[in-house]
Motif scaffolding. Structure first.
Motif, PDB file in Angstrom:
ATOM      1  N   ALA A   1       2.889  10.690  -6.360  1.00  0.00           N
ATOM      2  CA  ALA A   1       3.584  11.034  -7.527  1.00  0.00           C
ATOM      3  C   ALA A   1       3.810  11.508  -8.901  1.00  0.00           C
ATOM      4  CB  ALA A   1       4.666  10.692  -7.126  1.00  0.00           C
ATOM      5  N   GLY A   2       2.621  10.719  -9.521  1.00  0.00           N
ATOM      6  CA  GLY A   2       1.803  11.018 -10.965  1.00  0.00           C
ATOM      7  C   GLY A   2       2.624   9.672 -11.402  1.00  0.00           C
ATOM      8  N   ARG A   3       3.535   8.290 -10.729  1.00  0.00           N
ATOM      9  CA  ARG A   3       4.364   7.615 -12.060  1.00  0.00           C
ATOM     10  C   ARG A   3       3.026   6.940 -11.951  1.00  0.00           C
ATOM     11  NH1 ARG A   3       8.094   8.377  -8.089  1.00  0.00           N
ATOM     12  NH2 ARG A   3       7.425   7.016  -6.161  1.00  0.00           N
ATOM     13  N   MET A   4       3.018   6.308 -13.294  1.00  0.00           N
ATOM     14  CA  MET A   4       2.470   5.139 -14.051  1.00  0.00           C
ATOM     15  C   MET A   4       2.481   3.860 -12.967  1.00  0.00           C
ATOM     16  SD  MET A   4       0.520   6.278 -15.929  1.00  0.00           S
ATOM     17  CE  MET A   4      -0.067   4.968 -16.775  1.00  0.00           C
ATOM     18  N   LEU A   5       1.136   3.019 -12.525  1.00  0.00           N
ATOM     19  CA  LEU A   5       1.807   2.262 -10.898  1.00  0.00           C
ATOM     20  C   LEU A   5       2.694   0.943 -11.224  1.00  0.00           C
ATOM     21  CD1 LEU A   5      -1.444   2.648  -9.339  1.00  0.00           C
ATOM     22  CD2 LEU A   5       0.736   3.997  -9.010  1.00  0.00           C
ATOM     23  N   PHE A   6       2.459   0.290 -12.785  1.00  0.00           N
ATOM     24  CA  PHE A   6       2.920  -0.941 -13.348  1.00  0.00           C
ATOM     25  C   PHE A   6       3.460  -0.556 -14.003  1.00  0.00           C
ATOM     26  CE2 PHE A   6      -0.662  -2.276 -10.516  1.00  0.00           C
ATOM     27  CZ  PHE A   6       0.170  -2.760  -9.812  1.00  0.00           C
ATOM     28  N   LEU A   7       4.388   0.573 -14.262  1.00  0.00           N
ATOM     29  CA  LEU A   7       5.113   1.136 -15.740  1.00  0.00           C
ATOM     30  C   LEU A   7       6.581   0.489 -15.331  1.00  0.00           C
ATOM     31  CD1 LEU A   7       3.358   3.746 -17.720  1.00  0.00           C
ATOM     32  CD2 LEU A   7       3.367   0.894 -17.558  1.00  0.00           C
ATOM     33  N   GLY A   8       7.944   0.898 -15.305  1.00  0.00           N
ATOM     34  CA  GLY A   8       9.550   0.544 -14.861  1.00  0.00           C
ATOM     35  C   GLY A   8       9.919   1.834 -14.294  1.00  0.00           C
ATOM     36  N   SER A   9       8.809   3.026 -14.654  1.00  0.00           N
ATOM     37  CA  SER A   9       9.750   3.831 -13.628  1.00  0.00           C
ATOM     38  C   SER A   9       8.721   3.729 -12.393  1.00  0.00           C
ATOM     39  CB  SER A   9       9.502   5.265 -14.844  1.00  0.00           C
ATOM     40  OG  SER A   9       8.507   5.268 -14.357  1.00  0.00           O
ATOM     41  N   SER A  10       8.414   2.845 -12.291  1.00  0.00           N
ATOM     42  CA  SER A  10       7.908   3.024 -10.817  1.00  0.00           C
ATOM     43  C   SER A  10       8.528   2.552  -9.055  1.00  0.00           C
ATOM     44  CB  SER A  10       6.373   1.931 -10.903  1.00  0.00           C
ATOM     45  OG  SER A  10       6.053   1.056 -10.598  1.00  0.00           O
ATOM     46  N   ILE A  11       7.768   2.618  -7.783  1.00  0.00           N
ATOM     47  CA  ILE A  11       7.983   1.974  -7.153  1.00  0.00           C
ATOM     48  C   ILE A  11       7.707   0.040  -6.627  1.00  0.00           C
ATOM     49  CG2 ILE A  11       8.426   1.625  -4.423  1.00  0.00           C
ATOM     50  CD1 ILE A  11       8.696   4.990  -4.554  1.00  0.00           C
TER      51      ILE A  11
ATOM     52  N   LEU B   1       0.490  -1.440   0.267  1.00  0.00           N
ATOM     53  CA  LEU B   1       0.284   0.020  -0.130  1.00  0.00           C
ATOM     54  C   LEU B   1       1.390   1.886  -0.341  1.00  0.00           C
ATOM     55  CD1 LEU B   1      -2.902  -1.101   2.479  1.00  0.00           C
ATOM     56  CD2 LEU B   1      -3.050  -0.321   0.126  1.00  0.00           C
ATOM     57  N   GLY B   2       1.435   1.376   1.103  1.00  0.00           N
ATOM     58  CA  GLY B   2       2.698   1.925   0.422  1.00  0.00           C
ATOM     59  C   GLY B   2       3.415   2.986  -0.607  1.00  0.00           C
ATOM     60  N   ALA B   3       3.937   1.810  -0.940  1.00  0.00           N
ATOM     61  CA  ALA B   3       4.509   1.886  -2.571  1.00  0.00           C
ATOM     62  C   ALA B   3       3.517   2.425  -3.757  1.00  0.00           C
ATOM     63  CB  ALA B   3       4.997   0.586  -2.988  1.00  0.00           C
ATOM     64  N   LEU B   4       2.173   2.055  -2.973  1.00  0.00           N
ATOM     65  CA  LEU B   4       1.087   2.004  -4.682  1.00  0.00           C
ATOM     66  C   LEU B   4       1.014   3.494  -3.883  1.00  0.00           C
ATOM     67  CD1 LEU B   4      -1.548  -0.675  -4.072  1.00  0.00           C
ATOM     68  CD2 LEU B   4      -0.007   0.130  -6.383  1.00  0.00           C
TER      69      LEU B   4
ATOM     70  N   PRO C   1      12.703  11.934  -6.907  1.00  0.00           N
ATOM     71  CA  PRO C   1      12.569  13.199  -7.453  1.00  0.00           C
ATOM     72  C   PRO C   1      13.756  13.112  -8.095  1.00  0.00           C
ATOM     73  CG  PRO C   1      11.567  13.078  -5.359  1.00  0.00           C
ATOM     74  CD  PRO C   1      12.299  12.467  -5.086  1.00  0.00           C
ATOM     75  N   THR C   2      15.272  12.851  -7.606  1.00  0.00           N
ATOM     76  CA  THR C   2      16.152  13.698  -8.212  1.00  0.00           C
ATOM     77  C   THR C   2      17.417  11.901  -8.968  1.00  0.00           C
ATOM     78  OG1 THR C   2      17.221  13.004  -6.014  1.00  0.00           O
ATOM     79  CG2 THR C   2      17.010  14.885  -6.581  1.00  0.00           C
ATOM     80  N   SER C   3      16.665  10.568  -8.432  1.00  0.00           N
ATOM     81  CA  SER C   3      17.616   9.570  -9.492  1.00  0.00           C
ATOM     82  C   SER C   3      16.050   8.650  -9.184  1.00  0.00           C
ATOM     83  CB  SER C   3      18.814   9.157  -8.380  1.00  0.00           C
ATOM     84  OG  SER C   3      19.014   7.657  -8.597  1.00  0.00           O
ATOM     85  N   ALA C   4      16.114   8.210 -10.758  1.00  0.00           N
ATOM     86  CA  ALA C   4      14.770   6.737 -10.114  1.00  0.00           C
ATOM     87  C   ALA C   4      15.681   6.184 -10.646  1.00  0.00           C
ATOM     88  CB  ALA C   4      14.285   7.111 -12.396  1.00  0.00           C
ATOM     89  N   GLY C   5      16.970   6.258 -10.521  1.00  0.00           N
ATOM     90  CA  GLY C   5      17.564   4.526 -10.704  1.00  0.00           C
ATOM     91  C   GLY C   5      17.799   3.533  -9.461  1.00  0.00           C
ATOM     92  N   LEU C   6      18.133   4.654  -8.576  1.00  0.00           N
ATOM     93  CA  LEU C   6      18.360   4.496  -7.068  1.00  0.00           C
ATOM     94  C   LEU C   6      17.008   4.602  -6.503  1.00  0.00           C
ATOM     95  CD1 LEU C   6      21.472   7.075  -5.964  1.00  0.00           C
ATOM     96  CD2 LEU C   6      21.246   5.477  -6.277  1.00  0.00           C
ATOM     97  N   MET C   7      15.870   5.166  -6.658  1.00  0.00           N
ATOM     98  CA  MET C   7      14.235   4.650  -6.086  1.00  0.00           C
ATOM     99  C   MET C   7      14.115   2.932  -6.651  1.00  0.00           C
ATOM    100  SD  MET C   7      10.757   6.297  -7.645  1.00  0.00           S
ATOM    101  CE  MET C   7      11.547   4.642  -9.364  1.00  0.00           C
ATOM    102  N   VAL C   8      14.410   2.266  -8.283  1.00  0.00           N
ATOM    103  CA  VAL C   8      14.580   1.310  -8.066  1.00  0.00           C
ATOM    104  C   VAL C   8      15.119   0.558  -7.105  1.00  0.00           C
ATOM    105  CG1 VAL C   8      14.305  -0.192 -10.111  1.00  0.00           C
ATOM    106  CG2 VAL C   8      13.154   1.794 -10.776  1.00  0.00           C
ATOM    107  N   PHE C   9      16.565   0.918  -7.363  1.00  0.00           N
ATOM    108  CA  PHE C   9      17.004   0.132  -6.422  1.00  0.00           C
ATOM    109  C   PHE C   9      17.060  -0.052  -4.918  1.00  0.00           C
ATOM    110  CE2 PHE C   9      20.732  -0.669  -3.639  1.00  0.00           C
ATOM    111  CZ  PHE C   9      21.087  -1.732  -3.941  1.00  0.00           C
ATOM    112  N   CYS C  10      16.239   0.514  -4.477  1.00  0.00           N
ATOM    113  CA  CYS C  10      15.996   0.547  -3.424  1.00  0.00           C
ATOM    114  C   CYS C  10      14.558   0.496  -3.199  1.00  0.00           C
ATOM    115  CB  CYS C  10      15.873   1.927  -2.385  1.00  0.00           C
ATOM    116  SG  CYS C  10      16.696   2.974  -1.917  1.00  0.00           S
ATOM    117  N   ALA C  11      13.212  -0.082  -4.168  1.00  0.00           N
ATOM    118  CA  ALA C  11      12.805  -0.774  -4.164  1.00  0.00           C
ATOM    119  C   ALA C  11      13.087  -2.382  -4.125  1.00  0.00           C
ATOM    120  CB  ALA C  11      11.375   0.019  -5.229  1.00  0.00           C
TER     121      ALA C  11
END
Length: 371
Positions: A38-48, A29-32, A242-252
């Motif tokens: 943040a306006g990110r498409m929930l189930f695309l590559g650039s999401s958490i 739920l937190g990730a969703l 907001p500053t690094s989509a790559g690090l966001m995905v790594f943490c996710a």
């Protein structure tokens, strides 16, 4: 188990499976919510959400093969005799669980960032992945020494520290080469920036060593380190998004792998992560915090880990300071780290884990609020 009365008058037992369910629902739920707000498409590559769920499912499924293999290889945990006596029954439980959940997160994060992210997002992911695997390697060496010699002492503290400092120093050298100016600042709340100059480098090495040891100390109760790190990593993912989509995905990805590992590590645990996992998690958190210049946010989501470390330092210092003529001092806690103190005061493992999960969730929210 902890019993809490509910409105129907029946008791609710806080068990390992129920804690896993609460953690799964909370993280999902937190990730969703984070993606939606943040306006990110929930189930695309650039999401958490999607990388978190993918890694959690892969790790949980892989565990049903990896745990029996670790058992067959006789990689059983050696329980220290001076710890809580209830832990002695855990002797022989497979350890080194980090060897299967950490690589899953790293592999998925690298592939994900390579396929769905811009080229500049891949390099930070590669850098923190190398640090994570390096600390996992240090932890593996320590775990191997424990299993090989059937002693919980592992490698010498000096050797362990030297390896941790070496990896941290190499990472800092890479930071100095890749981002020589901007990396020596720390982002603070209210958009304030603190310039550190040359002081940043010893601080950076200290953060890497301290964070990895802090998560290592927290790994003492079934599901504790994996679950609290999963929550901390989700908070850090939102912070760096907001500053690094790559690090966001790594943490996710690493948060999801921790969640998948809790499937096997929740009370009663069928596998422990060992230093292989706990040192890797601390190294990953620190590397992301340093590279994203979010040391303040890292500190907030790591308060529990810091407190666990401080409780050990305070216990040792107080004991030495109060030594009498007989060479025996007083104890500040019944046992350190602090989760052992709670266990010896009568708290069940599940109650401790539940309290730590809730505290870390509040800290993660606080981090996003004040940053």
């Amino acid at each position: 188990m902890v019993d809490a009365k509910i409105s129907s008058g029946r008791s609710f037992s806080l068990t390992g499976p129920r804690l896993l369910t609460l953690l799964t629902v909370g993280l999902s739920l937190g990730a969703l919510i984070l993606d939606w707000t943040a306006g990110r498409m929930l189930f695309l590559g650039s999401s958490i959400t999607l990388p978190l769920l993918v890694c959690s499912l892969i790790t949980a499924a892989l565990g049903y093969w990896a745990v029996p293999l670790l058992q067959a290889l006789k990689l059983g945990q050696i329980i220290r005799e001076d710890g809580p006596q209830t832990h002695l029954q855990k002797a022989g439980t497979p350890t080194m669980g980090g060897v299967f959940f950490v690589p899953v997160a790293v592999a998925v994060a690298l592939v994900w960032s390579g396929l769905f992210m811009r080229g500049q997002d891949f390099i930070p992911v590669l850098a923190v992945s190398v640090v994570t695997l390096a600390y996992a390697g240090i932890g593996w060496l320590d775990d191997w020494q424990i299993v090989r010699h059937r002693s919980n002492k592992g490698m010498s503290p000096r050797m362990k520290l030297a390896l941790q400092v070496s990896v941290g120093s190499l990472f800092c050298l890479w930071l100095a080469w890749s981002q020589p100016v901007s990396i020596t600042t720390i982002n603070l709340p209210l958009n304030l920036v603190l310039p550190l100059g040359l002081l940043f480098w010893p601080l950076a090495v200290f953060v890497l060593v301290a964070e990895s040891n802090a998560t290592n100390l927290t790994d003492g109760v079934d599901g504790l380190a994996a679950g609290t790190c999963a929550i901390a990593l989700l908070g850090l993912a939102a912070l760096v998004a907001p500053t690094s989509a790559g690090l966001m995905v790594f943490c996710a990805c690493l948060s999801g792998s921790c969640l998948g590992f809790v499937v096997h590590n929740r009370n009663p645990a069928t596998v422990f992560m060992g230093d292989t996992g706990s040192l890797a998690l601390g190294g990953a958190l620190a590397a992301v915090g340093l590279l994203s210049q979010n040391l303040w946010g890292l500190f907030i989501v790591s308060v529990i880990f810091c407190f666990e470390s401080v409780s050990v330092i305070a216990q040792v210092s107080y004991y030495k300071a109060t030594k009498g003529p007989n060479g025996i001092g007083k104890r500040l806690f019944k046992m350190s780290p602090f989760h052992n103190h709670l266990e010896l005061t009568g708290w069940s493992e599940t109650r401790i884990v539940g309290a730590f999960y809730l505290t870390n969730a509040i800290l993660a929210l606080l981090c996003l609020t004040v940053h």
